[in-house]
Design a protein around this motif. Structure first.
Motif, mmCIF file in Angstrom:
data_model
loop_
_atom_site.group_PDB
_atom_site.id
_atom_site.type_symbol
_atom_site.label_atom_id
_atom_site.label_comp_id
_atom_site.label_asym_id
_atom_site.label_seq_id
_atom_site.Cartn_x
_atom_site.Cartn_y
_atom_site.Cartn_z
ATOM 1 N N UNK A 175 0.852 -1.195 0.022
ATOM 2 C CA UNK A 175 -0.014 -0.173 0.051
ATOM 3 C C UNK A 175 0.741 1.191 -0.074
ATOM 4 N N UNK A 176 2.197 1.102 0.328
ATOM 5 C CA UNK A 176 2.825 2.405 0.599
ATOM 6 C C UNK A 176 2.684 3.196 1.739
ATOM 7 N N UNK A 177 1.706 2.473 2.683
ATOM 8 C CA UNK A 177 1.379 3.302 3.656
ATOM 9 C C UNK A 177 2.433 3.341 4.973
ATOM 10 N N UNK A 303 11.619 10.472 -3.830
ATOM 11 C CA UNK A 303 10.587 9.374 -4.097
ATOM 12 C C UNK A 303 9.091 9.943 -3.691
ATOM 13 N N UNK A 304 8.992 10.715 -2.938
ATOM 14 C CA UNK A 304 7.570 11.417 -2.474
ATOM 15 C C UNK A 304 6.850 11.941 -3.916
ATOM 16 N N UNK A 305 7.946 12.860 -4.423
ATOM 17 C CA UNK A 305 7.496 13.547 -5.745
ATOM 18 C C UNK A 305 7.165 12.684 -6.783
ATOM 19 N N UNK A 306 7.937 11.370 -7.096
ATOM 20 C CA UNK A 306 7.736 10.372 -7.846
ATOM 21 C C UNK A 306 6.416 9.779 -7.767
ATOM 22 N N UNK A 307 6.260 9.300 -6.479
ATOM 23 C CA UNK A 307 4.889 8.717 -6.202
ATOM 24 C C UNK A 307 3.579 9.522 -6.508
ATOM 25 N N UNK A 308 3.725 10.881 -6.028
ATOM 26 C CA UNK A 308 2.653 11.609 -6.293
ATOM 27 C C UNK A 308 2.295 11.882 -7.767
ATOM 28 N N UNK A 325 -3.229 4.750 0.380
ATOM 29 C CA UNK A 325 -3.520 6.075 0.525
ATOM 30 C C UNK A 325 -2.956 6.926 -0.300
ATOM 31 N N UNK A 326 -3.212 8.351 -0.386
ATOM 32 C CA UNK A 326 -2.831 9.286 -1.151
ATOM 33 C C UNK A 326 -1.461 9.535 -0.919
ATOM 34 N N UNK A 329 4.553 5.949 0.745
ATOM 35 C CA UNK A 329 5.788 5.937 0.161
ATOM 36 C C UNK A 329 6.104 5.661 -1.358
ATOM 37 N N UNK A 330 7.272 5.555 -1.653
ATOM 38 C CA UNK A 330 7.421 5.564 -3.228
ATOM 39 C C UNK A 330 7.097 4.307 -3.742
ATOM 40 N N UNK A 331 5.800 3.879 -3.751
ATOM 41 C CA UNK A 331 5.640 2.775 -4.899
ATOM 42 C C UNK A 331 3.969 3.065 -5.075
ATOM 43 N N UNK A 332 3.503 2.223 -6.249
ATOM 44 C CA UNK A 332 2.198 2.515 -6.550
ATOM 45 C C UNK A 332 1.732 0.987 -6.993
ATOM 46 N N UNK A 333 0.614 0.326 -6.131
ATOM 47 C CA UNK A 333 0.115 -0.884 -6.353
ATOM 48 C C UNK A 333 -1.131 -0.716 -7.077
ATOM 49 N N UNK A 334 -1.230 -1.362 -8.076
ATOM 50 C CA UNK A 334 -2.380 -1.336 -8.995
ATOM 51 C C UNK A 334 -3.111 -2.486 -9.555
ATOM 52 N N UNK A 335 -4.219 -2.243 -10.036
ATOM 53 C CA UNK A 335 -4.687 -3.350 -11.099
ATOM 54 C C UNK A 335 -5.370 -2.785 -12.189
ATOM 55 N N UNK A 336 -5.365 -3.234 -13.356
ATOM 56 C CA UNK A 336 -6.045 -2.919 -14.492
ATOM 57 C C UNK A 336 -7.488 -4.009 -14.857
ATOM 58 N N UNK A 337 -8.612 -3.124 -14.977
ATOM 59 C CA UNK A 337 -9.661 -3.954 -15.067
ATOM 60 C C UNK A 337 -9.726 -4.935 -16.179
#
Length: 406
Positions: A175-177, A303-308, A325-326, A329-337
């Motif tokens: 989550x990057x939380x 990393x904060x700038x990159x994540x945002x 959350x918005x 930390x510097x990661x983005x976890x996702x799924x594509x429909x």
């Protein structure tokens, strides 16, 4: 040191993968290694390879100085009170297992509580499951908010007078939380519990002060922070470590061995059985030097700038779900429909982009999120906004490809 200067120090980044310049977005799994770290390990093997502590010859003395010098670098890096509180292990997993097997099994009884969260890595779940089975302790989970954070009111409700151990990741690898460890530690201590922190995902990216956090144990790995694989650290408060039995036995950690009884060395060496991870420690020391040269505050801000930026760009893709959350930390976890994350990762790899796909050693969290797997892009000090743009373009191409094929 600007971003291009930093990138020049990472030889592996300067290659093509599948006909495209490599875009490495998998640093949460393992980071790449800069030349100073590679050279430090190479120098050890070329110039003073020897075992430590036991010998009095020149190479042995140099190796010991390198190994113990790295311990002092770790001490300063995390602001431990003394080198007695810094134990070298094989990684964060070994460190957490050490606390579970040595401290927890000796101090817990039936009915005692161990409190963790749904966002933990398996390395911070399974050891506590095993302790609970062995001692009769109860394993409890702090719930998450809708956007994947910990609410301190939920922490206060979950931690009780029966709680003996609270073990929480400082940064979620999914989550990057970024969790409020200092506040959670205060709640744990008010209830008579100790605070254990999984710092595998935080130590590479932000300044750590174990005394300010007031945690009782803190675990992290070298390979996620520009260091080599196979080396990690367990920090523990001296008074706790002194009362713990070793979790491994053999050479190096003994003081005196009789036919039927043995005594142990003083801290920290009583916890480091056998020939230690000498080259790994030296490499970790070089990684710490490098990170401090760049500056942990600079790394965190980058990393904060990159994540945002990634959140902003990726959110424009129709059918994408982003977890966590918005503020992260510097990661983005996702799924594509309608596209499996393994398929997403495969198509991205064909574009030279390396991301992680699967359950990320966090199956309870996947079930909590009601998914079987996700894709994850994770950033580090060597990544750029241009690489995020390449990721977004490749994701759009991926979505279009599967929409047209199926």
């Amino acid at each position: 040191m600007n971003i291009q200067d930093i990138r020049e120090l990472f030889p592996i980044l300067h290659q093509d993968v599948n006909g495209h310049p490599l875009v490495y977005l998998d640093s949460a799994a393992t980071s790449q290694k800069p030349r100073p770290v590679i050279e430090a390990i190479d120098k050890y093997y070329r110039e003073y390879n020897s075992n430590v502590h036991r010998g009095v010859h020149t190479l042995g003395t140099r190796a010991t100085d390198g190994y113990e010098g790295a311990r002092e670098k770790v001490r300063k890096f995390i602001n431990a009170a003394s080198i007695e509180e810094v134990i070298f292990t094989r990684g964060a997993t070994t460190s957490l297992n050490a606390v579970a097997s040595s401290y927890a099994r000796a101090n817990l009884k039936a009915g005692d509580e161990i409190v963790i969260t749904y966002m933990e890595h398996h390395a911070n779940i399974i050891p506590w499951q095993q302790v609970a089975k062995a001692t009769g302790a109860v394993l409890k989970y702090i719930p998450l908010t809708e956007d994947g954070r910990l609410d301190l009111e939920d922490v206060q409700k979950t931690v009780t007078a029966k709680t003996k151990i609270v073990s929480v990741t400082q940064v979620s690898n999914v989550l990057g939380t970024i969790n409020p460890i200092k506040e959670i530690a205060k709640i744990a201590h008010e209830n008579g519990a100790i605070m254990v922190v999984d710092g595998a995902q935080s130590t590479p990216h932000m300044k750590i002060d174990v005394r300010d956090l007031d945690c009782d144990f803190f675990a992290f790995s070298g390979h996620k922070m520009c260091g080599p694989t196979g080396i990690g650290v367990l920090y523990g408060k001296k008074e706790l470590l002194e009362n713990m039995e070793p979790f491994e036995f053999g050479g190096e950690m003994i003081d005196f061995v009789n036919l039927h009884e043995s005594t142990w060395k003083e801290l920290p060496w009583k916890f480091e059985a056998g020939t230690p991870i000498i080259a790994g420690a030296i490499g970790l020391g070089a990684a710490i030097d490098f990170l401090e040269q760049v500056g942990l505050k600079n790394i965190e801000a980058h990393e904060h700038k990159l994540a945002q930026y990634a959140l902003e760009r990726m959110s424009t893709i129709e059918g994408i779900t982003i977890y966590g959350p918005k503020e992260r930390a510097g990661l983005v976890t996702f799924n594509i429909e309608d596209v499996h994350p393994h398929d997403v990762a495969t198509v991205l790899d064909a574009e030279g982009i390396a991301v992680r796909a699967g359950h990320h050693c966090a199956q309870p969290l996947m079930r909590y999120l009601n998914v079987t797997a996700t894709a994850r892009a994770s950033f580090y000090l060597y990544n750029t906004e241009e690489e995020v743009d390449k990721l977004v373009s490749a994701l759009i191409k991926t979505k279009e490809y599967f929409t047209n094929v199926f």
